[in-house]
Design a protein around this motif. Structure first.
Motif, PDB file in Angstrom:
ATOM      1  N   GLY A  53      -1.651  -2.149 -12.512  1.00  0.00           N
ATOM      2  CA  GLY A  53      -1.441  -2.418 -11.101  1.00  0.00           C
ATOM      3  C   GLY A  53      -0.428  -1.473 -10.505  1.00  0.00           C
ATOM      4  N   VAL A  54      -0.611  -1.130  -9.213  1.00  0.00           N
ATOM      5  CA  VAL A  54       0.299  -0.206  -8.547  1.00  0.00           C
ATOM      6  C   VAL A  54       0.448  -0.614  -7.086  1.00  0.00           C
ATOM      7  CG1 VAL A  54      -1.580   1.418  -8.019  1.00  0.00           C
ATOM      8  CG2 VAL A  54       0.801   2.237  -8.065  1.00  0.00           C
ATOM      9  N   PHE A  55       1.660  -0.393  -6.553  1.00  0.00           N
ATOM     10  CA  PHE A  55       1.945  -0.708  -5.149  1.00  0.00           C
ATOM     11  C   PHE A  55       2.992   0.266  -4.648  1.00  0.00           C
ATOM     12  CE2 PHE A  55       4.140  -3.017  -1.715  1.00  0.00           C
ATOM     13  CZ  PHE A  55       3.054  -3.423  -0.956  1.00  0.00           C
ATOM     14  N   TYR A  56       2.887   0.609  -3.357  1.00  0.00           N
ATOM     15  CA  TYR A  56       3.839   1.528  -2.711  1.00  0.00           C
ATOM     16  C   TYR A  56       4.348   0.864  -1.446  1.00  0.00           C
ATOM     17  CZ  TYR A  56       5.620   5.815  -0.469  1.00  0.00           C
ATOM     18  OH  TYR A  56       6.400   6.753   0.143  1.00  0.00           O
ATOM     19  N   ASP A  57       5.675   0.762  -1.297  1.00  0.00           N
ATOM     20  CA  ASP A  57       6.241   0.065  -0.141  1.00  0.00           C
ATOM     21  C   ASP A  57       6.714   1.006   0.958  1.00  0.00           C
ATOM     22  OD1 ASP A  57       8.614   1.141  -1.054  1.00  0.00           O
ATOM     23  OD2 ASP A  57       9.579  -0.779  -1.510  1.00  0.00           O
TER      24      ASP A  57
ATOM     25  N   ASN B 261      -0.144  -7.550 -14.584  1.00  0.00           N
ATOM     26  CA  ASN B 261      -1.342  -6.900 -14.032  1.00  0.00           C
ATOM     27  C   ASN B 261      -1.181  -6.459 -12.589  1.00  0.00           C
ATOM     28  OD1 ASN B 261      -4.546  -7.338 -15.335  1.00  0.00           O
ATOM     29  ND2 ASN B 261      -2.727  -7.750 -16.559  1.00  0.00           N
ATOM     30  N   GLY B 262      -0.720  -7.360 -11.742  1.00  0.00           N
ATOM     31  CA  GLY B 262      -0.630  -7.067 -10.323  1.00  0.00           C
ATOM     32  C   GLY B 262       0.806  -6.998  -9.859  1.00  0.00           C
ATOM     33  N   VAL B 263       1.055  -6.190  -8.805  1.00  0.00           N
ATOM     34  CA  VAL B 263       2.408  -6.036  -8.287  1.00  0.00           C
ATOM     35  C   VAL B 263       2.333  -5.729  -6.797  1.00  0.00           C
ATOM     36  CG1 VAL B 263       2.409  -3.614  -9.007  1.00  0.00           C
ATOM     37  CG2 VAL B 263       4.572  -4.767  -8.563  1.00  0.00           C
TER      38      VAL B 263
END
Length: 745
Positions: free
Chosen positions: A456-460, A520-522
């Protein structure tokens, strides 16, 4: 004798058998990679491949970022490829905006400012790639007036003399604080009206914000608010508080607003302000009608802000599901509209109802990681994905978790070419995390720069968060995608979550307030980090995460799915004693995977319960408000395939309007025209299969297997994300990422 080896000529690969090679004047230009100048003849070492290039220069950089008047221009790489011999770069159309120069990168790594050129660009390591730089001179700002500046470069390859040209557009934009503050106001344009049209599913008003100096990629925040005299309600976004921003940080400035009101007439104010200014700190005062901030009649300072008043008439409404909308385009800044405090007017303010769907069974229009839509190779990290899982976009960039190759690939701008079948040539990613380059497979010793099976990947907008499943942790890179300190390939992470340090990656024994087991998720919402821990059947919450980034994992501040930090039972939460432990309810989770958010709500792919949950207020021990894939909160069956059922969904995504689910074990993707607001709603469209009652598996086989890849099917997709009108799908078992484009109205 040298064995048969691969010989690369430009982009073509041939296999030949060579018995001996003579390193001399004739061979040297072609065989330099395998020759040593201290001997006359030498057999090419079996471990060193060599390449013969065609000398055709290619620009792999296709766009340059905006410049801002009176601000330095951030150093930007322009990438060339196609030869290992030097390139000559000349500016043949210009000029460059004043305050921007070309920079030559020398063989020793030093940089020389060359003004408008010409300059020599060299390939430092023989991989047929080279760069030059565009930036402001040290401490010097851009002084050209706002406008569009086309510049064309001609590149000449030194060996064969072949040339190519590339035109870039540099936009010089104006920041607030000029001599005439009104010049700094953005203008709002709400385009493409479909007034009075009956629609067949929930309606959204769509608006586009267009700045009077720059393009919509600026970080501008819009927000709706009812007027004091409004006769209709139900247009609210989130809580309806105008400080509850309809914000998509760094995603451009598009926004959506649901129309759910009963028939009637009402007015709306659309507030727009620059995200660089802070209302709550007093940097900008709100207009008179923006209660509770700002006193009535208080003038605006130099901050870029405007208010458009737009009347919306709901003509008919079928139980809140199928409203018919009419609009008055004379409101806002058009004829008859009023611009507060002398702000400029915009005669083009209008409303659109954008309800154009995808098409069931629609073909993908881009494939990344394969040479065509029929391939699913996973053997070469420079060409392929190997089991891609998480995908994410903030509307501008694209992030892909390449699980099997232990890396995350990032494109700073959404890639446009198709297919992308070689990550070292056209369409190459700008950043690779977990490895040094795209030719390297990750998964080495656990450290601050390695990844093992990221999911999982996230960009703020500033930080990149990666759920590194194989080491039971989340890594945080505290660098933005642009600017002087921008994120680059091979960078070390600044923080870790789930482990005591950067070198530990063990499976935890039990559960506590710090550890994770196969995250898994973020995502982040309002500064709080949410991480799904698959094997612990829970989601951990870390508030104000930006102040807690460091080399030792922080303590969680809350948990969803369990009553405490110690329990790991599937559906373990009792909801404060209101339901039996282990029972399906709005409180528990079973194998939670990917997460998504619209900026306030939390969406969870609760795969073991065959559902997706939506939390309107995702605090500790929160109860879900909406369930997708099941008729109610207490059912978890993998029911007969239809538009309302799910079977082991792994992925979920939204752009604030559209909502998608990777229905993994049904081999399909479901798309909803809006974020569901009631339980068990039907999807509007399905991708990967022809209709809602067909699964993406060949049932003539025992057990059933996915169909061979095409542009219309998927094999156990594991995640989805939206970027404007684009939908990206991680077609995991086909080792590729697919893109689908939503038709325009």
């Amino acid at each position: 004798m040298v064995q048969a080896r691969s010989l690369r000529v430009g982009r073509d690969v041939f296999t030949s058998r060579f018995y001996a090679l003579l390193c001399g004047a004739v061979a040297a230009p072609f065989l330099a990679a395998g020759c040593n100048q201290d001997t006359g003849a030498r057999v090419l070492p079996d471990t060193i491949p060599f390449s013969v290039d065609t000398g055709v220069p290619i620009f792999s950089t296709t766009a340059l970022p905006d410049a801002f008047q009176n601000q330095p221009y951030s150093e930007t790489e322009v990438r060339l490829e196609g030869s290992q011999f030097p390139f000559k770069v000349e500016l043949v159309q210009g000029p460059l905006p004043t305050g921007i120069v070309l920079v030559q990168v020398n063989p020793d790594g030093t940089k020389t400012e060359m003004g408008a050129g010409p300059l020599t660009v060299q390939d430092p390591d023989g991989d047929q790639r080279a760069v030059f730089l565009v930036r402001s001179p040290t401490s010097s700002p851009v002084t050209s007036p706002p406008g569009i500046y086309p510049v064309t470069f001609r590149v000449t390859e030194s060996r064969l003399g072949r040339t190519t040209t590339q035109t870039f557009t540099i936009r010089v934009c104006k920041l607030p604080g000029g001599a005439n503050p009104q010049d700094d106001y953005p203008r709002v344009s709400i385009v493409s009206p479909l007034a009075g049209k009956t629609v067949t599913s929930p309606v959204f008003v769509t608006y586009d914000l267009i700045d009077n100096n720059c393009d919509p990629s600026l970080n501008i925040r819009p927000q709706w608010r009812d007027t004091e005299t409004s006769t209709t309600t139900g247009y609210r976004f989130g809580s309806g508080n105008w400080l509850d921003m309809v914000e998509k940080a760094n995603q451009g400035s598009n926004g959506t607003q649901a129309l759910t009101s009963a028939p009637g007439t009402g007015s709306r104010h659309l507030f727009v302000w620059d995200a660089e200014l802070d209302f709550q700190s007093g940097g900008v005062k709100a207009p008179a009608n923006a209660s509770p901030l700002g006193a009535a009649g208080q003038p605006l300072p130099h901050g870029r802000i405007l208010v458009a008043t737009i009347e919306i008439r709901v003509v008919a409404n079928d139980s809140g599901q199928n409203p018919v909308v009419d609009t008055d385009s004379n409101n806002g800044f058009g004829p008859g509209g009023t611009a507060p405090h002398g702000a400029p007017t915009d005669p083009g303010a209008k409303i659109t109802v954008d309800n154009t769907p995808f098409t069931n069974g629609q073909a993908a229009d881009q494939v990344i990681g394969q040479k065509d839509f029929q391939s699913k190779d996973n053997t070469k990290p420079e060409n392929n994905f190997n089991f891609p899982v998480g995908v994410y976009s903030d509307g501008l960039a694209l992030f892909v978790c390449d699980n099997g190759f232990g890396r995350v690939l990032i494109w700073r701008s959404l890639p446009s070419v198709s297919p992308i079948a070689n990550f070292t040539i056209t369409g190459m990613p700008d950043v690779v995390l977990g490895v040094a380059d795209v030719k390297t497979i990750g998964g080495g010793a656990t450290s601050d720069s390695t990844l093992k099976n990221p999911s999982g990947v996230f960009y703020d907008g500033t930080r990149t968060y990666v759920a590194d499943t194989g080491t039971h942790r989340v890594l945080i890179w505290d660098r933005p995608l642009s600017g002087a300190t921008m994120l680059k390939s091979g960078d070390k992470a600044a923080g870790v979550v789930g482990q005591p340090d950067f070198t530990t990656g063990i499976v935890p024994v039990g559960a506590d307030s710090k550890n994770l087991n196969e995250p898994n998720g973020v995502v982040t919402i309002g500064g709080t980090l949410y991480v799904s821990s698959l094997k612990q059947n829970r989601i951990l919450l870390f508030t104000d995460i930006k102040t807690r980034i460091g080399p030792s994992g922080p303590t969680a501040d809350g948990v969803i799915g369990q009553d405490d930090f110690l329990n790991t039972l599937a559906n373990g939460s009792t909801g404060g004693g209101t339901v039996p432990q282990g029972s399906v309810s709005p409180f528990g989770l079973k194998d939670p995977r990917q997460l998504a958010t619209d900026g306030s709500k939390l969406m969870v792919a609760d795969s073991g319960n065959n559902r997706v949950l939506i939390y309107n207020t995702p605090g500790g021990q929160a109860a879900a408000n909406i369930v997708v894939g099941q008729p109610d909160m207490v059912t978890a069956t993998a029911a007969t395939i239809s538009a309302t059922t799910l079977n082991g969904p792994y992925g979920v995504g939204t752009d604030g309007q559209l909502f998608g689910v990777a229905d993994t074990q049904n081999g399909r993707v479901l798309v909803f025209s809006m974020i569901p607001r009631s339980n068990g709603v039907a999807a509007d469209n399905v991708l990967g299969v022809a209709d809602f009652v067909t699964a993406g598996f060949d049932t003539s086989q025992n057990p059933p297997v996915p169909f061979p890849p095409t542009d219309k099917n998927v094999a156990q997709p594991q995640d989805v994300c939206f970027a404007n009108r684009l939908l990206y799908v991680s077609d995991t078992s086909n080792n590729r990422v697919l893109r689908y484009t939503k038709p325009k109205p």
